[in-house]
Design a protein around this motif. Sequence first.
Motif, mmCIF file in Angstrom:
data_model
loop_
_atom_site.group_PDB
_atom_site.id
_atom_site.type_symbol
_atom_site.label_atom_id
_atom_site.label_comp_id
_atom_site.label_asym_id
_atom_site.label_seq_id
_atom_site.Cartn_x
_atom_site.Cartn_y
_atom_site.Cartn_z
ATOM 1 N N LYS A 1 0.812 -1.219 0.000
ATOM 2 C CA LYS A 1 0.000 0.000 0.000
ATOM 3 C C LYS A 1 0.849 1.274 0.000
ATOM 4 O O LYS A 1 0.307 2.362 0.102
ATOM 5 C CB LYS A 1 -0.935 0.002 1.213
ATOM 6 N N ASP A 2 2.159 1.106 -0.108
ATOM 7 C CA ASP A 2 3.077 2.242 -0.134
ATOM 8 C C ASP A 2 2.889 3.136 1.092
ATOM 9 O O ASP A 2 2.856 4.361 0.989
ATOM 10 C CB ASP A 2 2.917 3.043 -1.432
ATOM 11 N N HIS A 3 2.754 2.504 2.245
ATOM 12 C CA HIS A 3 2.618 3.233 3.504
ATOM 13 C C HIS A 3 3.939 3.875 3.940
ATOM 14 O O HIS A 3 3.983 4.572 4.933
ATOM 15 C CB HIS A 3 2.167 2.284 4.622
ATOM 16 N N ILE A 4 4.986 3.625 3.218
ATOM 17 C CA ILE A 4 6.334 3.985 3.652
ATOM 18 C C ILE A 4 6.573 5.484 3.633
ATOM 19 O O ILE A 4 7.276 6.016 4.471
ATOM 20 C CB ILE A 4 7.386 3.272 2.761
ATOM 21 N N TYR A 5 5.979 6.171 2.675
ATOM 22 C CA TYR A 5 6.285 7.592 2.485
ATOM 23 C C TYR A 5 5.093 8.459 2.848
ATOM 24 O O TYR A 5 4.113 8.501 2.119
ATOM 25 C CB TYR A 5 6.713 7.827 1.032
ATOM 26 N N PRO A 6 5.169 9.193 3.955
ATOM 27 C CA PRO A 6 4.015 9.968 4.413
ATOM 28 C C PRO A 6 3.794 11.282 3.669
ATOM 29 O O PRO A 6 2.800 11.957 3.893
ATOM 30 C CB PRO A 6 4.347 10.246 5.885
ATOM 31 N N GLY A 7 4.700 11.651 2.786
ATOM 32 C CA GLY A 7 4.569 12.963 2.145
ATOM 33 C C GLY A 7 4.772 14.057 3.174
ATOM 34 O O GLY A 7 5.704 13.994 3.971
ATOM 35 N N LYS A 8 3.867 15.019 3.209
ATOM 36 C CA LYS A 8 3.999 16.141 4.148
ATOM 37 C C LYS A 8 3.278 15.881 5.469
ATOM 38 O O LYS A 8 3.175 16.767 6.305
ATOM 39 C CB LYS A 8 3.456 17.414 3.503
ATOM 40 N N ARG A 9 2.810 14.681 5.650
ATOM 41 C CA ARG A 9 2.094 14.350 6.890
ATOM 42 C C ARG A 9 3.064 14.157 8.047
ATOM 43 O O ARG A 9 4.225 13.846 7.855
ATOM 44 C CB ARG A 9 1.301 13.061 6.688
ATOM 45 N N ASN A 10 2.538 14.277 9.264
ATOM 46 C CA ASN A 10 3.300 13.980 10.464
ATOM 47 C C ASN A 10 3.659 12.497 10.461
ATOM 48 O O ASN A 10 2.772 11.636 10.356
ATOM 49 C CB ASN A 10 2.463 14.329 11.700
ATOM 50 N N LEU A 11 4.944 12.180 10.565
ATOM 51 C CA LEU A 11 5.415 10.804 10.443
ATOM 52 C C LEU A 11 4.817 9.886 11.511
ATOM 53 O O LEU A 11 4.370 8.776 11.215
ATOM 54 C CB LEU A 11 6.944 10.754 10.500
ATOM 55 N N PHE A 12 4.798 10.339 12.761
ATOM 56 C CA PHE A 12 4.267 9.503 13.836
ATOM 57 C C PHE A 12 2.786 9.199 13.606
ATOM 58 O O PHE A 12 2.353 8.036 13.671
ATOM 59 C CB PHE A 12 4.478 10.164 15.198
ATOM 60 N N ALA A 13 1.999 10.222 13.310
ATOM 61 C CA ALA A 13 0.559 10.032 13.093
ATOM 62 C C ALA A 13 0.307 9.158 11.864
ATOM 63 O O ALA A 13 -0.607 8.331 11.857
ATOM 64 C CB ALA A 13 -0.140 11.382 12.947
ATOM 65 N N TRP A 14 1.131 9.337 10.816
ATOM 66 C CA TRP A 14 0.995 8.518 9.615
ATOM 67 C C TRP A 14 1.269 7.042 9.943
ATOM 68 O O TRP A 14 0.531 6.160 9.518
ATOM 69 C CB TRP A 14 1.940 9.017 8.529
ATOM 70 N N ASN A 15 2.305 6.783 10.714
ATOM 71 C CA ASN A 15 2.620 5.401 11.103
ATOM 72 C C ASN A 15 1.481 4.778 11.900
ATOM 73 O O ASN A 15 1.135 3.611 11.697
ATOM 74 C CB ASN A 15 3.920 5.341 11.902
#
Length: 146
Positions: free
Chosen positions: A74-88
Amino acid sequence: MARKRIFRSLDRLFNKFAGLKESLPELVIVHNIVMTQTTSTDGTHIYYSKRFVDTLTDEELDGLMMHEIIHILKDHIYPGKRNLFAWNVACDFNSNSDVLSLGMKLPDGVLISDEFDGMDEKQIYRKIYPNLKKALNGIINRKLTS
């Protein structure tokens, strides 16, 4: 032993789900307690803690490897401009829901909530980020003033 168990788990998944292996990049399995205390992926590597993997049943390990595979697919690896912790966190809720919908088992303590059923990772992120941001700011502010 943990590394061999991971390879056996991946073999079980590739045998159970036709075409799964072919849909993935070549995976490198890396014991790395600096990267993770459990398991994680950067899209081409699956990192693991031997200590953690050794606590899992084969069923739980299969579910956990599928969880990491779903992150890759699902390409969850790259959050773009999102907050990394919240994206994870959002991606973990999403992947865990997918694993459970396949009838697989996950270890105790993973992120699961009926509240996010039917939602993709972007929808989950939009729902959790405002509250997570407030909670994190409260923790940070408390530590700064203590």
